[in-house]
Design a protein around this motif. Structure first.
Motif, short mmCIF file in Angstrom:
data_model
loop_
_atom_site.label_atom_id
_atom_site.label_comp_id
_atom_site.label_asym_id
_atom_site.label_seq_id
_atom_site.Cartn_x
_atom_site.Cartn_y
_atom_site.Cartn_z
N THR A 152 107.91 -44.33 19.13
CA THR A 152 108.36 -45.54 19.83
C THR A 152 108.59 -45.26 21.30
O THR A 152 108.16 -46.03 22.17
N PHE A 153 109.26 -44.15 21.61
CA PHE A 153 109.50 -43.80 23.01
C PHE A 153 108.18 -43.56 23.75
O PHE A 153 108.01 -43.98 24.88
N ASN A 154 107.23 -42.87 23.09
CA ASN A 154 105.95 -42.61 23.72
C ASN A 154 105.20 -43.90 24.00
O ASN A 154 104.60 -44.07 25.08
N LYS A 155 105.27 -44.85 23.08
CA LYS A 155 104.65 -46.17 23.28
C LYS A 155 105.29 -46.89 24.46
O LYS A 155 104.60 -47.46 25.31
N CYS A 156 106.61 -46.86 24.55
CA CYS A 156 107.33 -47.48 25.67
C CYS A 156 106.95 -46.84 27.00
O CYS A 156 106.74 -47.54 27.99
N LEU A 157 106.83 -45.51 27.00
CA LEU A 157 106.45 -44.79 28.22
C LEU A 157 105.07 -45.24 28.69
O LEU A 157 104.87 -45.54 29.87
N ILE A 158 104.13 -45.32 27.77
CA ILE A 158 102.76 -45.74 28.10
C ILE A 158 102.76 -47.17 28.65
O ILE A 158 102.11 -47.46 29.65
N ASP B 39 96.33 -46.66 30.91
CA ASP B 39 95.11 -47.11 30.25
C ASP B 39 95.02 -46.60 28.82
O ASP B 39 94.08 -46.94 28.10
N ASN B 40 95.98 -45.77 28.40
CA ASN B 40 95.98 -45.22 27.05
C ASN B 40 96.05 -46.36 26.03
O ASN B 40 96.98 -47.15 26.03
N GLN B 41 95.05 -46.44 25.17
CA GLN B 41 94.96 -47.53 24.18
C GLN B 41 95.32 -47.08 22.77
O GLN B 41 94.99 -47.76 21.80
N MET B 42 95.99 -45.93 22.63
CA MET B 42 96.34 -45.44 21.30
C MET B 42 97.27 -46.42 20.59
O MET B 42 98.20 -46.95 21.21
N ASN B 43 97.02 -46.62 19.29
CA ASN B 43 97.94 -47.45 18.51
C ASN B 43 99.09 -46.57 18.01
O ASN B 43 99.10 -45.36 18.24
#
Length: 105
Positions: free
Chosen positions: A34-40, A46-50
């Motif tokens: 969750t934190f990594n998603k928020c950071l992105i 441009d990171n499109q990782m789900n």
């Protein structure tokens, strides 16, 4: 350094009582994801990782030469830091911060 100054000021003001830095393990992967998603998102990367891909990415980090730590303030996780040995040959065997994320309000 700026983060530590802010924490120090909050302690002096009595706005926080405790702060803990805790090494993450496999049980922490959902929160790290969750934190990594928020950071992105916050960086407008441009990171499109789900989320599944991010989960496996963080899992891979923890299984290799990287370590992650949570910042906990008054028992609540408010951020993380991802660290490891630098790949830069000039600074061989020195540490490097690869990512850091602190929640806003």
């Amino acid at each position: 350094i700026c983060f530590m100054r802010i924490i120090s000021a909050l302690f002096r003001q009595g706005r926080i009582k405790t702060m803990k830095v805790r090494k993450c393990d496999g049980d922490d992967l959902p929160v790290l994801t969750t934190f990594n998603k928020c950071l992105i998102e916050d960086e407008q990367s441009d990171n499109q990782m789900n989320e599944t891909e991010l989960y496996h990415r963080m899992e891979g980090f923890l299984q290799t030469e990287y370590d992650a730590y949570f910042f906990e303030v008054d028992g609540k996780v408010v951020g993380f830091i991802n660290v490891g040995i630098t790949a830069d040959e000039e600074y061989k065997n020195q540490g490097e911060i690869f990512s850091i994320y602190i929640l806003g309000k």
